[in-house]
Design an enzyme around this catalytic site. Structure first.
Site, PDB file in Angstrom:
ATOM      1  N   HIS A 187       0.703  -1.077   0.412  1.00 14.35           N
ATOM      2  CA  HIS A 187       0.199   0.081   0.091  1.00 14.35           C
ATOM      3  C   HIS A 187       0.828   0.913   0.449  1.00 14.35           C
ATOM      4  O   HIS A 187       1.638   1.547   0.959  1.00 14.35           O
ATOM      5  CB  HIS A 187      -0.780   0.312   1.470  1.00 14.35           C
ATOM      6  N   GLU A 190       2.023   3.779   3.058  1.00 12.14           N
ATOM      7  CA  GLU A 190       2.320   2.930   4.200  1.00 12.14           C
ATOM      8  C   GLU A 190       3.953   3.093   4.455  1.00 12.14           C
ATOM      9  O   GLU A 190       4.321   2.157   3.736  1.00 12.14           O
ATOM     10  CB  GLU A 190       1.666   1.595   4.246  1.00 12.14           C
ATOM     11  N   ARG A 241      -3.450   4.594  -2.113  1.00 11.83           N
ATOM     12  CA  ARG A 241      -3.214   3.859  -1.794  1.00 11.83           C
ATOM     13  C   ARG A 241      -3.177   2.082  -2.733  1.00 11.83           C
ATOM     14  O   ARG A 241      -2.105   1.563  -2.681  1.00 11.83           O
ATOM     15  CB  ARG A 241      -4.280   2.854  -1.068  1.00 11.83           C
ATOM     16  N   HIS A 311       2.942  -3.430   7.121  1.00 10.24           N
ATOM     17  CA  HIS A 311       1.630  -2.853   6.658  1.00 10.24           C
ATOM     18  C   HIS A 311       1.571  -2.107   7.516  1.00 10.24           C
ATOM     19  O   HIS A 311       2.734  -2.233   8.422  1.00 10.24           O
ATOM     20  CB  HIS A 311       0.368  -3.759   6.107  1.00 10.24           C
ATOM     21  N   GLU A 382       1.246  -4.840  11.038  1.00  9.64           N
ATOM     22  CA  GLU A 382       1.215  -3.816  10.847  1.00  9.64           C
ATOM     23  C   GLU A 382       1.862  -3.342  11.558  1.00  9.64           C
ATOM     24  O   GLU A 382       1.637  -2.818  12.642  1.00  9.64           O
ATOM     25  CB  GLU A 382      -0.484  -3.313  11.668  1.00  9.64           C
TER      26      GLU A 382
HETATM   27 ZN   LIG Z   1      -1.703  -2.042   3.907  1.00 12.26          ZN
END
Ligand SMILES: [Zn+2]
Ligand SMILES: *[C@@H]1O[C@H](CO)[C@@H](O)[C@H](O)[C@H]1NC(C)=O
Ligand SMILES: *[C@@H]1O[C@H](CO)[C@@H](O)[C@H](O)[C@H]1NC(C)=O
Ligand SMILES: *[C@@H]1O[C@H](CO)[C@@H](O)[C@H](O)[C@H]1NC(C)=O
Length: 458
Positions: A187, A190, A241, A311, A382
């Protein structure tokens, strides 16, 4: 008619300026990020229901009723939303009072000279870097450490940028040992994700103290899966994104690469609408980026034992499946390793659990797909933070996040090395031996001969 009206309206509020390349730079002047705190599931649903009315964009959605919702609020909605939330006695904090100011601040020093004038490359972990710096860094390592590093172009992006995977192996027979795959930059916005992936590369290649991480394991690292989106987030729209592919049916560009993988593609949490941030694409692997990556991994699926995708944000270690609240038969083993890894984090604590249960169902994710092709350990991490800055994580946080993360790799490498043993390059499937007693771990010989997987890793 109403569409035209909407376009005129949005032009009034989203001011743009002309970029050097001639494309429109999206301005987020006046946009705010609110952390909305529902008191109940009803409140949470209420906020989700008025999302479109006020043109809100959800930055981070958590599943449980009382978890806060991070929401991007355009200037024209702020007064109205404030009143609607007050009517329902729902509280919120303004965490970013002007998104454009945060963007300008984060971009200071992007691409500037590195602080270390002796460095052989224009890469560091105190600012965010453009793609050229990341790619030149990898090309430099490939040239400088030919015995350790192999840079492979596995394909090209939609806009013709190379897709690079860097292998790090000190084996005289690379490909014969179990391997760990790490990717980042799915993405575009990020930015901390490619930063951490490149830090891992630098540490594994250039820091002798980390040589133990190479003693039994090969590494494949792809720091920027979506280079077109990454560049676009630098040049034009910081909040981009998706990929940058053009649709044949819509003027909205891009596919969510993490809804585009070919396992349970098109299920929950993956939009069929081209303009949505979670657009799954016209078919599985429609994007050259996801296709190239999946082909490469499939070709090495007997060697790769652990898949890790980076991410942001939220500080979660997520265990498949994500397509629904469904648990693989060996979920407890996967969870235990994730907990072990997360226990190494000191500065930033991560929540560990099943992705669909903790966050939301999302089908077509790369972690589910990796699990589905037989990679035993598959995770989505994440990275920080938990929403104080979100995607706008200040560059002063890059190095602390990287340093906090790195020790977890030792947990993964140790597990993969001791559990999965050596890998044969033959096509024959290793025999799974069933024993009634606890299987003894077999020692791996340096010649790369087959050993039994003491914990059925294959
Ligand atoms: Zn992501
Ligand atoms: C870095 O600094 C050197 C010397 O001050 C300069 O010549 C060079 O153009 C700079 N590079 C960038 C990318 O700013
Ligand atoms: C990496 O280096 C090798 C030579 O050691 C070269 O053949 C290969 O093309 C390089 N890879 C890339 C992507 O430049
Ligand atoms: C790889 O690294 C390990 C750990 O430092 C070392 O024992 C081994 O000799 C190295 N192998 C090669 C081929 O350099």
């Amino acid at each position: 008619m109403s569409l035209l009206f909407a376009i005129v309206l949005s032009c009034v509020f989203v001011t743009s300026q002309i970029a050097a390349e001639g494309s429109e730079v999206v301005s987020y002047a006046g946009f705010q990020v609110w952390k909305i705190k529902p008191n109940s599931e009803e409140d949470r649903q209420f906020v989700l229901n008025i999302k479109d009315t006020y043109e809100l964009e959800l930055w981070n959605e958590r599943k449980t009723a009382r978890d806060p919702l991070d929401v991007l609020v355009p200037p024209q909605s702020q007064t109205k939303l404030k009143l609607r939330l007050a009517e329902h006695k729902i509280f919120y904090d303004v965490v970013i009072s002007d998104l454009q100011t945060a963007i300008d601040k984060q971009k200071i020093n992007v691409n500037s000279n590195t602080s270390n004038s002796k460095a052989a490359y224009n890469m560091d972990w105190i600012t965010y870097h453009r793609l050229i710096d990341i790619y030149n860094f990898m090309i430099y390592l490939n040239t400088t450490y030919p015995k350790l590093v192999q840079l492979t172009k596995i394909g090209t992006s939609y806009e013709n940028r190379p897709l690079y995977v860097l292998r790090i192996s000190n084996s005289s027979l690379p490909g014969t040992r179990p391997a760990i795959w790490i990717d980042g930059g799915f993405h575009a916005r990020e930015w901390i994700s490619p930063a951490v992936a490149t830090y891992i590369i630098q540490q594994l290649v250039e820091v002798p103290a980390n040589a133990n991480l190479l003693s039994n394991v090969d590494w494949y690292i792809m720091p920027v899966v979506n280079p077109d989106g990454y560049e676009y987030s630098h040049t034009t729209d910081r909040m981009w994104r998706k990929t940058r592919s053009v649709s044949s049916t819509s003027s909205c560009r891009g596919v969510d690469p993490n809804r585009n993988f070919g396992y349970k593609w098109g299920g929950l949490g993956a939009s069929p609408s081209t303009c949505d941030e979670t657009y799954r694409g016209p078919k599985a692997f429609s994007e050259p980026e996801t296709l190239a990556m999946s082909n490469f991994i499939t070709g090495k699926s007997s060697q790769i034992k652990l898949y890790l995708t980076l991410h942001s944000y939220g500080q979660y270690a997520l265990v498949p499946y994500g397509y629904d609240v469904v648990y693989p038969p060996d979920y407890n083993e996967m969870l235990a390793l994730a907990n072990d890894a997360a226990s190494k984090f000191v500065k930033y604590k991560y929540t560990v659990g099943n992705s669909a249960a903790l966050l939301y169902a999302a089908s077509g994710g790369s972690d589910d797909w990796a699990k589905s092709i037989g990679i035993k350990y598959s995770y989505t991490f994440e990275l920080p933070d938990r929403g104080t800055y979100g995607f706008m994580l200040p560059s002063s946080e890059i190095l602390p996040v990287c340093k906090d993360f790195f020790p977890a790799l030792n947990v993964f490498a140790t597990k993969v090395a001791t559990c999965c043993g050596a890998v044969t390059t033959t096509t024959a499937k290793p025999q799974v031996t069933t024993t009634t007693t606890k299987p003894q771990p077999t020692t791996t010989t340096s010649k790369g001969t087959t050993t039994k997987c003491s914990c059925a890793c294959g």
